[in-house]
Enzyme design. Structure first.
Site, mmCIF file in Angstrom:
data_model
loop_
_atom_site.group_PDB
_atom_site.id
_atom_site.type_symbol
_atom_site.label_atom_id
_atom_site.label_comp_id
_atom_site.label_asym_id
_atom_site.label_seq_id
_atom_site.Cartn_x
_atom_site.Cartn_y
_atom_site.Cartn_z
ATOM 1 N N ARG A 101 106.409 30.727 -43.072
ATOM 2 C CA ARG A 101 106.401 31.409 -42.095
ATOM 3 C C ARG A 101 107.577 31.729 -41.186
ATOM 4 O O ARG A 101 107.598 32.902 -40.748
ATOM 5 C CB ARG A 101 105.379 30.937 -40.946
ATOM 6 C CG ARG A 101 103.960 30.708 -41.505
ATOM 7 C CD ARG A 101 103.037 29.949 -40.612
ATOM 8 N NE ARG A 101 101.725 29.856 -41.083
ATOM 9 C CZ ARG A 101 100.922 28.864 -40.801
ATOM 10 N NH1 ARG A 101 101.373 27.889 -40.155
ATOM 11 N NH2 ARG A 101 99.756 28.643 -41.525
ATOM 12 N N CYS A 132 96.452 29.547 -37.558
ATOM 13 C CA CYS A 132 95.085 29.777 -37.027
ATOM 14 C C CYS A 132 95.076 30.113 -35.618
ATOM 15 O O CYS A 132 94.557 31.318 -35.187
ATOM 16 C CB CYS A 132 93.975 28.784 -37.311
ATOM 17 S SG CYS A 132 94.598 27.205 -36.984
ATOM 18 N N HIS A 244 87.990 28.145 -33.124
ATOM 19 C CA HIS A 244 89.051 27.784 -32.104
ATOM 20 C C HIS A 244 88.737 28.604 -30.667
ATOM 21 O O HIS A 244 88.482 29.705 -30.707
ATOM 22 C CB HIS A 244 90.482 27.916 -32.606
ATOM 23 C CG HIS A 244 90.820 27.114 -33.731
ATOM 24 N ND1 HIS A 244 89.758 25.980 -34.066
ATOM 25 C CD2 HIS A 244 91.985 27.154 -34.319
ATOM 26 C CE1 HIS A 244 90.676 25.439 -35.064
ATOM 27 N NE2 HIS A 244 91.880 26.203 -35.272
ATOM 28 N N ASN A 317 87.983 30.173 -36.923
ATOM 29 C CA ASN A 317 89.390 29.996 -37.462
ATOM 30 C C ASN A 317 89.626 29.873 -38.897
ATOM 31 O O ASN A 317 90.364 30.218 -39.476
ATOM 32 C CB ASN A 317 89.823 28.606 -37.156
ATOM 33 C CG ASN A 317 88.870 27.442 -37.362
ATOM 34 O OD1 ASN A 317 87.615 27.214 -36.827
ATOM 35 N ND2 ASN A 317 89.215 26.350 -38.115
#
Length: 342
Positions: A101, A132, A244, A317
């Site tokens: 990432r 997420c 979430h 999520n």
């Protein structure tokens, strides 16, 4: 002519959801292969509700040559081994782990937010899927940022146990059952009891007292949306199976009223505004399960800062936070670069 697609980690929560979403969205795949560790070799997995099934192949022996793209949901350790092999063979990897990432040569993509960043994928032939909790938040922040420029964000997350995988879901179920029958509810996956409790700790602790999950939200938001945005997060695990939630406080450079924000969010891609100021006029995690959208409620002005808003957002999520975003990246990759499908 469609694509040849691999789903890696097809027996896990996210991998199965990837297959469901590929089927639901009628992704133009001529051929799909599903791979996982040797433990899962030979198992059959469903392709959504189509009636089709695929046999799981051993990722250790899989030949990546000739495949267009691979959706990875196998964790950072396995990704470090197999993503470079797949990428080198010409198969573009869309990775759901945290491994790549923050790699400057790997685009970190939320298609509604920064689709143009995908153009850099050829550097390593790998594209990263964000965390997420970050993914659902930046979908909401982006349209507001475009209008009034965000200076600072304070977010508290309420993250479901499915974010910790099948073990997390099993632990919540087993502890809840044990408590009802008077048996001990010992933690194994989590650091403390999760049933009928909340745990202000996700991932490992860093030297400054924050957790890695909180750090991810900061650095990923800067990479995806704007490096100038200041952000602080408190990430909390809650006894919810899927979905979430986030309470987000935003400070803008320019004026932004609640009514204006509602109008912007009502038209924003990937966002569903459900904001009635009455009992039940908001979305909770249980209502977002199985949905594609990120839902926003409780939009209101924050009188403690000059240009402030507070809002509530909820998303599945396993979908927007993982599998859906990966499939959307695959769709974007196809439209923008591969262009094989009719």
């Amino acid at each position: 002519m469609g694509y040849r697609v691999v789903v890696a980690g097809a027996t896990g929560n996210v991998g199965r959801e990837m297959l469901n979403i590929l089927a639901e969205r009628e992704f133009p795949a001529d051929e799909i292969a599903v791979v996982a560790s040797s433990r899962s070799q030979g198992l059959m997995v469903d392709y959504g509700d189509t009636g089709k099934q695929f046999k799981v192949q051993n990722i250790e022996h899989f030949d990546w040559n000739g495949w267009d793209m691979a959706l990875f949901a196998i964790g950072s350790e396995a990704t470090a081994v197999y993503a470079p092999i797949a990428a080198k063979a010409g198969c573009t990897v869309i990775d759901n782990s945290s491994l790549y990432r923050m790699d400057p040569d790997v685009p970190l993509i939320v298609p509604e937010v920064n689709p143009e960043a995908i153009d850099g994928f050829r550097a390593k032939n790998i594209i990263a899927n964000p965390n997420c909790s970050t993914a659902q938040m930046v979908v909401v922040l982006k349209p507001l940022h475009d209008v009034a420029r965000i200076k600072r964000v304070v977010v508290a997350t309420y993250q479901s146990v499915s974010g910790a995988g099948k073990q997390g879901m099993d632990e919540l179920f087993e502890q809840s059952r044990n408590i009802f029958v008077g048996d001990p509810a010992e933690p194994h996956k989590f650091t403390k009891q999760i049933a009928f409790n909340v745990i202000p700790h996700i991932d490992s602790f860093l030297d400054d007292g924050s957790t890695k999950e909180e750090w991810k939200m900061v650095v990923e938001t800067k990479k995806i949306l704007d490096p100038k945005i200041k952000l602080v997060a408190t990430c909390v695990r809650v006894p919810v199976f899927v979905g979430h939630s986030e309470a987000i406080n935003i400070e803008f450079e320019d004026e932004m009223s609640a009514e204006q924000a509602q109008g912007i969010l009502r038209e924003a891609p990937g966002v569903m505004l459900i904001d009635k100021r009455e009992d039940g006029g908001y979305i909770t995690p249980i209502e977002c399960v199985g949905e594609f959208a990120t839902f926003v409620s409780r939009v209101r002005e924050d009188s403690t800062v000059e240009n402030g808003l507070t809002l509530w957002c909820v998303s599945d999520n396993l979908r927007k936070g993982a599998a859906l975003n990966a499939v959307q990246i695959a769709e974007l990759l196809g439209r923008r670069h591969l262009k094989k499908a009719a």
